[in-house]
Design a protein around this motif. Structure first.
Motif, PDB file in Angstrom:
ATOM      1  N   SER A 115       0.783  -1.231   0.000  1.00  0.00           N
ATOM      2  CA  SER A 115       0.000   0.000   0.000  1.00  0.00           C
ATOM      3  C   SER A 115       0.816   1.283   0.000  1.00  0.00           C
ATOM      4  O   SER A 115       0.608   2.188   0.808  1.00  0.00           O
ATOM      5  N   SER A 117       0.307   3.294  -2.210  1.00  0.00           N
ATOM      6  CA  SER A 117      -0.671   4.291  -2.669  1.00  0.00           C
ATOM      7  C   SER A 117      -1.349   4.968  -1.472  1.00  0.00           C
ATOM      8  O   SER A 117      -1.461   6.190  -1.431  1.00  0.00           O
ATOM      9  N   GLU A 149      -8.330   7.888  -4.084  1.00  0.00           N
ATOM     10  CA  GLU A 149      -7.880   6.716  -4.849  1.00  0.00           C
ATOM     11  C   GLU A 149      -8.984   6.222  -5.786  1.00  0.00           C
ATOM     12  O   GLU A 149      -8.731   5.864  -6.931  1.00  0.00           O
ATOM     13  N   ASP A 161      -6.733   0.041   3.565  1.00  0.00           N
ATOM     14  CA  ASP A 161      -5.363   0.535   3.386  1.00  0.00           C
ATOM     15  C   ASP A 161      -5.187   1.915   3.996  1.00  0.00           C
ATOM     16  O   ASP A 161      -4.201   2.201   4.671  1.00  0.00           O
TER      17      ASP A 161
HETATM   18 MG    MG Z   1      -2.500   0.436  -3.299  1.00  0.00          MG
END
Ligand code: MG
Ligand code: ADP
Length: 355
Positions: A115, A117, A149, A161
């Motif tokens: 993760s 991101s 996201e 996440d």
């Molecule tokens: Mg991700």
């Protein structure tokens, strides 16, 4: 290059946010279920300052890529979309965000299921909160990060996440009820530490496989006349489902029950057994494992000092997570990797970090 080299002056604020690994509760978050992630030691760092030309400028040290935003009506692609989304969503909440210079550098492996991101989004939001004194709490940060996201980077993700990156630390496990967003902080199992090994197999089918599993779960919930599979606690209620929906739902229901068992308090031994059971369920009922992950997880499970191991993340490749005796992670990893690589694969230790 650092902030000053890119933007010609020192940053005014900075913030970090960690990557995460999910110990138990896989493919449960989009079923309104329960998850048990923990933060990993590797973090993403964001440094910010005001920009003087009326444009946003984002630079990623990892990618050595710079993106300038002159038109706020056009969502950029790539890493800038995550940052752009965070800014846009804060403005939608009514905050005025000035033009900024933003520098990002990360130790979180990018695209390995840990993760990076979410770490990027949460670090960005924390940095903006700190620079502009925004009155937003950590749960709100996670929610905005998830929206960024989904709506700007175009990734249909649950909220695990971002909640993990925003609320978890490396010494604890974060229990999260993904429906109510209720959380509880649990200690890491005593005498144990986390080992994450990448299988070396890219998650090529992850996108399509993930969407198919999501659709199967929605269909199962519809047939069972519940809002989400989280509302089923007893597997006997699944008998009426046709195959393969019955097996998909059985994974989700048993996985939720495994997480709830941990919440009651279990020994380290038992925690490991539940991880092993999770892997079997992901392999046999949910069918998201691949031979490489089965081999890697099998080698881990038979190694002394390992309490339990399973695939982590969406599956179809990606990483394994194991609970191992304290201070033995590296030695265990080296022994396992030697055998794994001899079987023709190329694995890599992700946690503990090598640096
Ligand atoms: Mg991700
Ligand atoms: P994961 O979150 O498992 O690492 P994702 O595919 O969800 O994998 O996110 C990876 C993407 O996040 C990258 O392709 C990039 O766009 C963005 N990203 C994350 N960290 C960074 C970084 N340090 N620099 C630039 N982009 C990053």
């Amino acid at each position: 290059m650092d902030f000053k080299q890119i933007f010609g002056r020192a940053p005014e604020a900075e913030a970090i946010a960690p990557g995460r690994v999910n110990l138990l509760g896989e493919h449960t978050d989009y079923n309104d279920g329960f998850v048990l992630p923990t933060a990993i030691p590797q973090c993403t760092k964001v440094q910010l300052g005001l920009s003087t030309d009326g444009q946003h400028h984002f630079y990623s040290k990892n990618l050595d890529e710079r993106v300038s935003i002159s038109d706020m009506l056009l969502t950029p692609s790539g890493f800038a979309s995550y940052i752009f989304g965070c800014i846009q969503l804060l403005e939608r909440e009514g905050y005025t965000i000035p033009s900024i210079n933003l520098h990002v550098s990360s130790e979180v492996p990018i695209g390995s299921g840990l993760s990076s991101s979410a770490a990027l989004e949460v670090a960005t939001l924390r940095g903006l909160r700190s620079m502009l004194n925004l009155p937003i709490d950590d749960v709100r940060i996670a929610q905005i990060a998830q929206q960024a996201e989904i709506h700007y980077a175009g990734v249909q993700c649950g909220i695990m996440d971002q909640m993990a990156s925003s609320l978890a630390d490396t010494k604890h496990i974060l229990f999260l009820d993904t429906r109510s967003l209720q959380t509880r902080v649990l200690p890491l199992p005593t005498g144990a530490e986390i080992l994450v090994i990448d299988s070396g197999v890219p998650r090529t089918l992850a996108g399509s496989g993930y969407n198919q599993r999501r659709a199967e779960c929605e269909e199962a919930a519809r047939l069972l006349r519940v809002k989400a599979l989280r509302d089923i606690t007893d597997v006997s209620a699944l008998e009426e489902l046709p195959l393969p929906l019955r097996r998909r739902a059985r994974h989700v229901v048993t996985e939720d029950n495994r997480v709830l068992e941990v919440l009651q308090g279990v020994s380290t031994q038992r925690f490991g057994e539940l991880m092993n059971a999770s892997h079997a369920s992901l392999r046999d009922d949910y069918e998201v494992s691949v031979p490489a992950l089965d081999t890697l997880v099998g080698l881990l499970q038979e190694t002394p000092g390992v309490f339990g191991a399973r695939l982590t993340g969406a599956g179809f490749g990606g990483a394994s997570v194991a609970l191992v005796a304290s201070a033995e992670a590296r030695a265990i990893a080296e022994a396992v990797l030697e055998r794994y690589n001899r079987a023709g694969y190329l694995g890599q230790i992700l946690v503990p970090s090598v640096s």
